[in-house]
Motif scaffolding. Structure first.
Motif, mmCIF file in Angstrom:
data_model
loop_
_atom_site.group_PDB
_atom_site.id
_atom_site.type_symbol
_atom_site.label_atom_id
_atom_site.label_comp_id
_atom_site.label_asym_id
_atom_site.label_seq_id
_atom_site.Cartn_x
_atom_site.Cartn_y
_atom_site.Cartn_z
ATOM 1 N N GLU A 45 0.812 -1.221 0.000
ATOM 2 C CA GLU A 45 0.000 0.000 0.000
ATOM 3 C C GLU A 45 0.847 1.274 0.000
ATOM 4 O O GLU A 45 0.349 2.341 -0.318
ATOM 5 C CB GLU A 45 -0.940 0.006 1.209
ATOM 6 C CG GLU A 45 -1.945 -1.124 1.188
ATOM 7 C CD GLU A 45 -2.826 -1.113 -0.049
ATOM 8 O OE1 GLU A 45 -3.254 -0.029 -0.469
ATOM 9 O OE2 GLU A 45 -3.072 -2.196 -0.601
ATOM 10 N N THR A 46 2.120 1.168 0.384
ATOM 11 C CA THR A 46 2.966 2.365 0.450
ATOM 12 C C THR A 46 3.989 2.417 -0.679
ATOM 13 O O THR A 46 4.928 3.202 -0.620
ATOM 14 C CB THR A 46 3.712 2.422 1.792
ATOM 15 O OG1 THR A 46 4.551 1.275 1.903
ATOM 16 C CG2 THR A 46 2.747 2.484 2.948
ATOM 17 N N LEU A 47 3.812 1.628 -1.729
ATOM 18 C CA LEU A 47 4.760 1.619 -2.833
ATOM 19 C C LEU A 47 4.486 2.758 -3.808
ATOM 20 O O LEU A 47 3.336 3.138 -4.023
ATOM 21 C CB LEU A 47 4.691 0.290 -3.583
ATOM 22 C CG LEU A 47 5.170 -0.949 -2.848
ATOM 23 C CD1 LEU A 47 4.975 -2.174 -3.725
ATOM 24 C CD2 LEU A 47 6.616 -0.824 -2.449
ATOM 25 N N TYR A 48 5.554 3.276 -4.392
ATOM 26 C CA TYR A 48 5.440 4.275 -5.447
ATOM 27 C C TYR A 48 6.425 3.924 -6.558
ATOM 28 O O TYR A 48 7.360 3.146 -6.354
ATOM 29 C CB TYR A 48 5.702 5.694 -4.920
ATOM 30 C CG TYR A 48 7.141 5.986 -4.601
ATOM 31 C CD1 TYR A 48 7.947 6.676 -5.505
ATOM 32 C CD2 TYR A 48 7.716 5.572 -3.411
ATOM 33 C CE1 TYR A 48 9.268 6.939 -5.227
ATOM 34 C CE2 TYR A 48 9.040 5.835 -3.115
ATOM 35 C CZ TYR A 48 9.807 6.516 -4.031
ATOM 36 O OH TYR A 48 11.121 6.770 -3.763
ATOM 37 N N VAL A 49 6.217 4.471 -7.723
ATOM 38 C CA VAL A 49 7.077 4.194 -8.866
ATOM 39 C C VAL A 49 8.316 5.081 -8.744
ATOM 40 O O VAL A 49 8.266 6.277 -8.988
ATOM 41 C CB VAL A 49 6.344 4.456 -10.197
ATOM 42 C CG1 VAL A 49 7.249 4.158 -11.375
ATOM 43 C CG2 VAL A 49 5.072 3.637 -10.274
#
Length: 183
Positions: A134-138
């Motif tokens: 849920e806390t991943l970003y590109v």
């Protein structure tokens, strides 16, 4: 994979020096630890940092190991030119993973489905190592040219005996995701 941007942020905001970090990593890296830490800080992954190196680095810097990790996936020799794929890759760079997936689902370009496939693979790699999805970003979305596609060498006949080459290009798509940390 090591998250270089996050490593540089932590080192800049702390009192640690490269020599201090290298001395604490000598047990896992050996005599070349100072050179390895300098390379990692500059974004050069030689030697390639393994999970135990990242864990030791996180312990030295007093942070969670997942803050320093990044997960990537690639699509080699994707059957489209790099110029066309870069237009779509620019849309998702730096965004939250769920937002990026939504953007890619509704982008009416052929390359959007290819990039979505690579993004899902990177998220699955992170999930396999028990990262908080849920806390991943590109963190990175990069497209490199791969030259002419395999098996498309040829010419098309033109007027007055001329021939024009058939140029069907390929590209390599790289997507890296990292965990977003609030400070």
């Amino acid at each position: 994979m090591l998250n270089v941007r996050r490593l540089n942020e932590i080192i800049d905001n702390s009192t640690f020096k490269v020599e201090d970090i290298a001395s604490s990593l000598e047990s896992t890296l050996g005599g070349s630890s100072k050179k390895a830490v300098k390379n990692w800080k500059n974004g050069l992954m030689k030697p390639q940092p393994k999970n135990d190196h990242i864990d030791a680095l996180a312990q030295t810097l007093n942070v969670d190991a997942s803050e320093l990790k990044a997960w990537n996936a690639t699509f080699r020799y994707a059957p489209q030119s790099a110029r066309k794929v870069r237009l779509v890759a620019d849309l998702i760079r730096g965004r939250h993973v769920r937002d990026a997936e939504d953007i890619l689902k509704f982008t009416p370009k052929r390359s959007a489905s290819m990039i979505l496939q690579v993004l899902k693979s990177a998220v699955a790699n992170a999930d396999e190592e028990e990262a908080d999805v849920e806390t991943l970003y590109v963190a990175e979305a990069r497209v490199d040219g791969a030259g002419r596609r395999i098996g498309t060498k040829g010419f098309i006949p033109k007027d007055r005996g001329r021939a024009h080459p058939i140029r069907k290009e390929a590209c390599h798509i790289y997507v890296t995701v990292a965990q977003f940390t609030e400070e």
